[in-house]
Structures are given as structure tokens and as C-alpha cells.
Design a protein around this motif. Structure first.
Motif, PDB file in Angstrom:
ATOM      1  N   GLY A  78     -35.252 -31.705  26.408  1.00  0.00           N
ATOM      2  CA  GLY A  78     -35.468 -31.904  27.829  1.00  0.00           C
ATOM      3  C   GLY A  78     -35.924 -30.596  28.453  1.00  0.00           C
ATOM      4  N   ILE A  79     -35.880 -30.541  29.774  1.00  0.00           N
ATOM      5  CA  ILE A  79     -36.430 -29.404  30.508  1.00  0.00           C
ATOM      6  C   ILE A  79     -35.311 -28.524  31.064  1.00  0.00           C
ATOM      7  CG2 ILE A  79     -37.840 -28.721  32.492  1.00  0.00           C
ATOM      8  CD1 ILE A  79     -39.336 -31.356  32.222  1.00  0.00           C
ATOM      9  N   GLY A  80     -35.469 -27.212  30.903  1.00  0.00           N
ATOM     10  CA  GLY A  80     -34.646 -26.267  31.630  1.00  0.00           C
ATOM     11  C   GLY A  80     -33.485 -25.643  30.882  1.00  0.00           C
ATOM     12  N   PRO A  81     -33.030 -24.480  31.354  1.00  0.00           N
ATOM     13  CA  PRO A  81     -31.932 -23.751  30.709  1.00  0.00           C
ATOM     14  C   PRO A  81     -30.616 -24.508  30.679  1.00  0.00           C
ATOM     15  CG  PRO A  81     -33.123 -22.331  32.234  1.00  0.00           C
ATOM     16  CD  PRO A  81     -33.611 -23.716  32.479  1.00  0.00           C
ATOM     17  N   LEU A 133     -46.367 -16.108  20.454  1.00  0.00           N
ATOM     18  CA  LEU A 133     -45.055 -15.955  19.825  1.00  0.00           C
ATOM     19  C   LEU A 133     -44.255 -15.008  20.707  1.00  0.00           C
ATOM     20  CD1 LEU A 133     -44.428 -15.049  16.073  1.00  0.00           C
ATOM     21  CD2 LEU A 133     -43.401 -13.718  17.901  1.00  0.00           C
ATOM     22  N   ALA A 134     -43.106 -15.455  21.175  1.00  0.00           N
ATOM     23  CA  ALA A 134     -42.323 -14.674  22.137  1.00  0.00           C
ATOM     24  C   ALA A 134     -41.394 -13.693  21.439  1.00  0.00           C
ATOM     25  CB  ALA A 134     -41.528 -15.604  23.046  1.00  0.00           C
ATOM     26  N   SER A 135     -41.736 -12.413  21.497  1.00  0.00           N
ATOM     27  CA  SER A 135     -40.848 -11.388  20.943  1.00  0.00           C
ATOM     28  C   SER A 135     -39.622 -11.176  21.823  1.00  0.00           C
ATOM     29  CB  SER A 135     -41.607 -10.061  20.793  1.00  0.00           C
ATOM     30  OG  SER A 135     -42.653 -10.173  19.853  1.00  0.00           O
ATOM     31  N   TYR A 136     -39.786 -11.394  23.129  1.00  0.00           N
ATOM     32  CA  TYR A 136     -38.686 -11.265  24.087  1.00  0.00           C
ATOM     33  C   TYR A 136     -38.676 -12.479  25.006  1.00  0.00           C
ATOM     34  CZ  TYR A 136     -38.434  -6.231  22.989  1.00  0.00           C
ATOM     35  OH  TYR A 136     -38.305  -5.025  22.356  1.00  0.00           O
ATOM     36  N   GLY A 137     -37.503 -12.783  25.539  1.00  0.00           N
ATOM     37  CA  GLY A 137     -37.364 -13.790  26.574  1.00  0.00           C
ATOM     38  C   GLY A 137     -36.731 -13.173  27.807  1.00  0.00           C
ATOM     39  N   LEU A 138     -37.320 -13.442  28.974  1.00  0.00           N
ATOM     40  CA  LEU A 138     -36.795 -12.979  30.255  1.00  0.00           C
ATOM     41  C   LEU A 138     -36.255 -14.176  31.015  1.00  0.00           C
ATOM     42  CD1 LEU A 138     -36.544 -11.184  32.867  1.00  0.00           C
ATOM     43  CD2 LEU A 138     -38.965 -11.707  33.273  1.00  0.00           C
ATOM     44  N   GLY A 195     -45.802 -12.081  22.456  1.00  0.00           N
ATOM     45  CA  GLY A 195     -45.620 -12.174  23.893  1.00  0.00           C
ATOM     46  C   GLY A 195     -44.242 -11.814  24.389  1.00  0.00           C
ATOM     47  N   PHE A 196     -44.136 -11.833  25.690  1.00  0.00           N
ATOM     48  CA  PHE A 196     -42.901 -11.583  26.430  1.00  0.00           C
ATOM     49  C   PHE A 196     -42.801 -12.753  27.405  1.00  0.00           C
ATOM     50  CE2 PHE A 196     -40.701  -8.109  29.252  1.00  0.00           C
ATOM     51  CZ  PHE A 196     -39.565  -8.879  29.282  1.00  0.00           C
ATOM     52  N   THR A 197     -41.982 -13.729  27.058  1.00  0.00           N
ATOM     53  CA  THR A 197     -41.959 -15.004  27.772  1.00  0.00           C
ATOM     54  C   THR A 197     -40.914 -14.998  28.884  1.00  0.00           C
ATOM     55  OG1 THR A 197     -42.756 -16.237  25.857  1.00  0.00           O
ATOM     56  CG2 THR A 197     -41.554 -17.484  27.512  1.00  0.00           C
ATOM     57  N   ALA A 198     -41.357 -15.339  30.090  1.00  0.00           N
ATOM     58  CA  ALA A 198     -40.443 -15.474  31.221  1.00  0.00           C
ATOM     59  C   ALA A 198     -39.994 -16.931  31.335  1.00  0.00           C
ATOM     60  CB  ALA A 198     -41.124 -15.034  32.507  1.00  0.00           C
ATOM     61  N   THR A 199     -38.699 -17.114  31.564  1.00  0.00           N
ATOM     62  CA  THR A 199     -38.106 -18.445  31.684  1.00  0.00           C
ATOM     63  C   THR A 199     -37.627 -18.668  33.108  1.00  0.00           C
ATOM     64  OG1 THR A 199     -37.436 -18.496  29.363  1.00  0.00           O
ATOM     65  CG2 THR A 199     -36.235 -19.931  30.873  1.00  0.00           C
ATOM     66  N   ALA A 200     -38.235 -19.645  33.775  1.00  0.00           N
ATOM     67  CA  ALA A 200     -37.841 -20.006  35.141  1.00  0.00           C
ATOM     68  C   ALA A 200     -36.854 -21.164  35.104  1.00  0.00           C
ATOM     69  CB  ALA A 200     -39.077 -20.385  35.951  1.00  0.00           C
ATOM     70  N   ASN A 201     -36.100 -21.324  36.180  1.00  0.00           N
ATOM     71  CA  ASN A 201     -35.127 -22.428  36.247  1.00  0.00           C
ATOM     72  C   ASN A 201     -35.642 -23.587  37.092  1.00  0.00           C
ATOM     73  OD1 ASN A 201     -34.973 -21.042  38.654  1.00  0.00           O
ATOM     74  ND2 ASN A 201     -32.764 -21.273  38.872  1.00  0.00           N
ATOM     75  N   LEU A 237     -45.121 -18.051  31.086  1.00  0.00           N
ATOM     76  CA  LEU A 237     -44.010 -18.548  31.891  1.00  0.00           C
ATOM     77  C   LEU A 237     -43.694 -19.984  31.502  1.00  0.00           C
ATOM     78  CD1 LEU A 237     -42.169 -17.996  34.383  1.00  0.00           C
ATOM     79  CD2 LEU A 237     -44.052 -18.775  35.821  1.00  0.00           C
ATOM     80  N   GLU A 238     -42.406 -20.271  31.248  1.00  0.00           N
ATOM     81  CA  GLU A 238     -41.959 -21.619  30.912  1.00  0.00           C
ATOM     82  C   GLU A 238     -40.507 -21.776  31.346  1.00  0.00           C
ATOM     83  OE1 GLU A 238     -39.551 -20.145  28.954  1.00  0.00           O
ATOM     84  OE2 GLU A 238     -39.825 -21.493  27.274  1.00  0.00           O
ATOM     85  N   MET A 239     -39.728 -22.665  30.695  1.00  0.00           N
ATOM     86  CA  MET A 239     -38.416 -22.984  31.254  1.00  0.00           C
ATOM     87  C   MET A 239     -37.267 -23.051  30.242  1.00  0.00           C
ATOM     88  SD  MET A 239     -39.480 -25.823  34.147  1.00  0.00           S
ATOM     89  CE  MET A 239     -37.778 -26.030  34.644  1.00  0.00           C
ATOM     90  N   GLU A 240     -37.446 -22.540  29.016  1.00  0.00           N
ATOM     91  CA  GLU A 240     -36.362 -22.659  28.029  1.00  0.00           C
ATOM     92  C   GLU A 240     -36.089 -21.404  27.190  1.00  0.00           C
ATOM     93  OE1 GLU A 240     -37.589 -26.427  29.370  1.00  0.00           O
ATOM     94  OE2 GLU A 240     -38.856 -25.244  28.035  1.00  0.00           O
ATOM     95  N   THR A 241     -37.102 -20.607  26.905  1.00  0.00           N
ATOM     96  CA  THR A 241     -37.010 -19.601  25.840  1.00  0.00           C
ATOM     97  C   THR A 241     -35.851 -18.621  25.984  1.00  0.00           C
ATOM     98  OG1 THR A 241     -39.340 -19.725  25.216  1.00  0.00           O
ATOM     99  CG2 THR A 241     -38.219 -17.632  24.793  1.00  0.00           C
ATOM    100  N   ALA A 242     -35.691 -18.013  27.144  1.00  0.00           N
ATOM    101  CA  ALA A 242     -34.667 -16.969  27.290  1.00  0.00           C
ATOM    102  C   ALA A 242     -33.263 -17.514  27.045  1.00  0.00           C
ATOM    103  CB  ALA A 242     -34.756 -16.329  28.676  1.00  0.00           C
TER     104      ALA A 242
END
Length: 290
Positions: A78-81, A133-138, A195-201, A237-242
Motif C-alpha cells: 500500500g501507500i505511505g510510511p 537505486l537509493a543509497s540513502y532514504g530521507l 540516488g538519495f530518495t526523499a520519502t513524503a507522508n 521523491l516517493e512515500m515509502e523508502t526511508a
């Protein structure tokens, strides 16, 4: 005597499966692919040589099968942290808690988790239809702060991000977690960007989209785009990685996020054939995992 985990804390279904995922330990592989969309589970599983098990409860669909001799489970989160919090804790319970005695097992089992997701690029040099490929998640949500997590965080990068964005103290503190180096070495190639992937809520305001509501910081996206820490830039930018990275590291699992770039927010472009891009990432990831 070891005190068992209470039924109110570890909730099981009548058949002994974990509450949300509807899974029993023997139905899960130690290599797991996460997808967001439940319909995408079948799109990955169609590549399997054999299907061993299938179940679904709510948005959480699982298919376990065999690909080129390797047992793999595919799970829709599903979607989101907030959903990631459910999925990660229940997966860990399946392998590291004895569900019959409700006690933690003396020996730890490590899972390998790869997210295959769609994402929007924030940098103009990462075009649509490419892989990141996300080396980091924010994490720009507060999910991880419910746990004792300070020891796994990249606080120096966090401090620089907070200063650069003039982050509002009414929001939760951003957190940054490094992905699995073991999986990165396995999945990286000349066909991927690191990459450095940002995770929004959220999808709208939390990602800078304006419909009828004004934003707390209308310039946040441009500040995210321009952030640079020792040449480390936020790429997508996406919604799960971090949340996946943080909970995996806390629970002792390996996790990495692979992103199909279907939009470029920097130049306003969108893929002509996003389904093909996702399919290409699925086949790339599966073949790298075996």
C-alpha cells in the motif's frame, strides 16, 4: 521464565497468521520484493517458474514462488510510511518471534527486502524511464521517531538538511538512513543511477502539490532540489523508502529501494510508457537477485 508478548500487542488471526498480512512463517521467503500497488504483485509473479502460495487481506497481497531456483515473496505494502510500519513489524514477527509461544526466538533471521516502486525525479540529469537505486532514504514523516532510533541515523546530513530548508519546528524532525550496502552491491550497474530518495507522508501538500490548499512552505521543493551535502543530492521523491530503511536497520534486516522514474519534476516531463518502465525494472531486479 521468558514473558510472552501479549495478544493485544502481537495480534494473530484465528488460523495463527499475523493480523494484517495474513501470513504464517512457512509461507514467507527470506528474499522479499515490496511493491506499493496490489495489482503489481501479479506483474512480478508472472515471471516466476512456480507459485507456492498466495493470499490477500485488505491492500496487503502476497505471492510466494520460485524464480530461477530462488524462493521469493512479493508483498504489496500500500501507500505511505504508516503501512510500512505494519508490514515491517509483521514480517519480522514471522521470522523472529515464535508465534505459538509469543516469545522472541534466540537466533535472529535476517530478511533481504527490495522495494520496486515508481518515483518522480527531482534532478534534470535523471530522465524519465531510468532507474534510481537509493543509497540513502530521507524521511519527512515521523514514523521512525516512535522507536529508539538515534543510533542508526545520519545526523550530520539531517542537520545540514534542516538548516538548508529552514525546516519548521512544528513538523517532525527529518531522519536519514543509509540503505543496505550488501544489496546495493548486488543491484547496482551501469543501468542505474545511485540516488538519495526523499520519502513524503502524503502525495499532495507534502510533495509540494497545490490544489485548493496553501502550503506551509511553498518553496520547500526547490530547497529540497538544491540541497547538496558533500555532492550528495536528493534525486527523487516517493512515500515509502526511508521508513523501510529505518525499520529494516532497527530490526536487523537488509533493505534497498529501486525506483522506476516515470516523472521528472525538474523539467515537467512524464513517461510515454510508464508500464514498460516498471516492467523493465521488475525484470532487472529479479535477475539481479538470483
Amino acid at each position: 521464565m521468558i514473558k510472552p508478548i501479549l495478544p493485544s500487542e502481537l495480534i494473530l488471526n484465528k488460523d495463527g497468521s499475523v493480523y494484517h498480512l495474513n501470513l504464517k512463517p512457512e509461507q514467507l521467503a527470506n528474499t522479499i520484493i515490496f511493491v506499493g500497488d496490489q495489482d503489481r504483485v501479479a506483474k512480478v509473479a508472472k515471471h516466476f517458474d512456480e507459485i507456492l502460495f498466495e493470499t490477500q487481506k485488505r491492500e496487503f497481497k502476497t505471492i510466494t514462488g520460485v524464480f530461477k531456483g530462488k524462493k521469493i515473496s512479493i508483498i504489496s505494502t500500500g501507500i505511505g510510511p504508516d503501512n510500512i510500519d505494519i508490514v515491517m513489524n509483521e514480517l519480522d514477527a514471522l521470522v523472529n518471534i515464535n508465534l505459538k509461544t509469543r516469545t522472541i526466538k534466540p537466533e535472529h533471521t535476517k530478511l533481504s527486502i527490495v522495494r520496486i516502486g515508481t518515483s518522480g525525479s527531482l534532478q534534470d540529469y535523471i530522465p524519465v524511464d531510468s532507474f534510481v537505486l537509493a543509497s540513502y532514504g530521507l524521511g519527512m514523516d515521523s514514523t521512525l521517531h516512535a522507536y529508539d532510533c538515534e543510533h542508526i541515523l545520519e545526523t550530520e546530513i539531517e542537520d545540514a538538511f534542516i538548516k538548508h530548508t529552514n525546516w519548521s519546528n512544528r513538523k517532525g524532525r527529518p531522519y536519514i538512513v543509509k540503505g543496505s550496502k550488501t544489496l546495493e552491491n548486488k543491484l547496482f550497474s551501469d543501468n542505474t543511477f545511485k540516488g538519495f530518495t526523499a520519502t513524503a507522508n502524503g502525495f499532495y501538500g507534502p510533495q509540494g502539490r497545490i490544489l485548493r490548499l496553501a502550503l506551509q512552505d511553498a518553496t520547500l521543493n526547490s530547497k529540497i532540489d538544491s540541497f547538496n551535502f558533500n555532492d550528495l543530492k536528493i534525486t527523487n521523491l516517493e512515500m515509502e523508502t526511508a521508513a523501510i530503511y529505518g525499520l529494516s536497520k532497527l530490526l536487523g534486516h537488509e533493505a534497498l529501494s529501486m525506483n522506476a522514474i516515470i516523472a521528472n519534476r525538474a523539467n515537467g516531463t512524464f513517461s510515454d510508457n510508464p508500464n514498460k518502465t516498471i516492467e523493465n525494472l521488475i525484470t532487472y531486479t529479479l535477475n539481479k537477485l538470483v
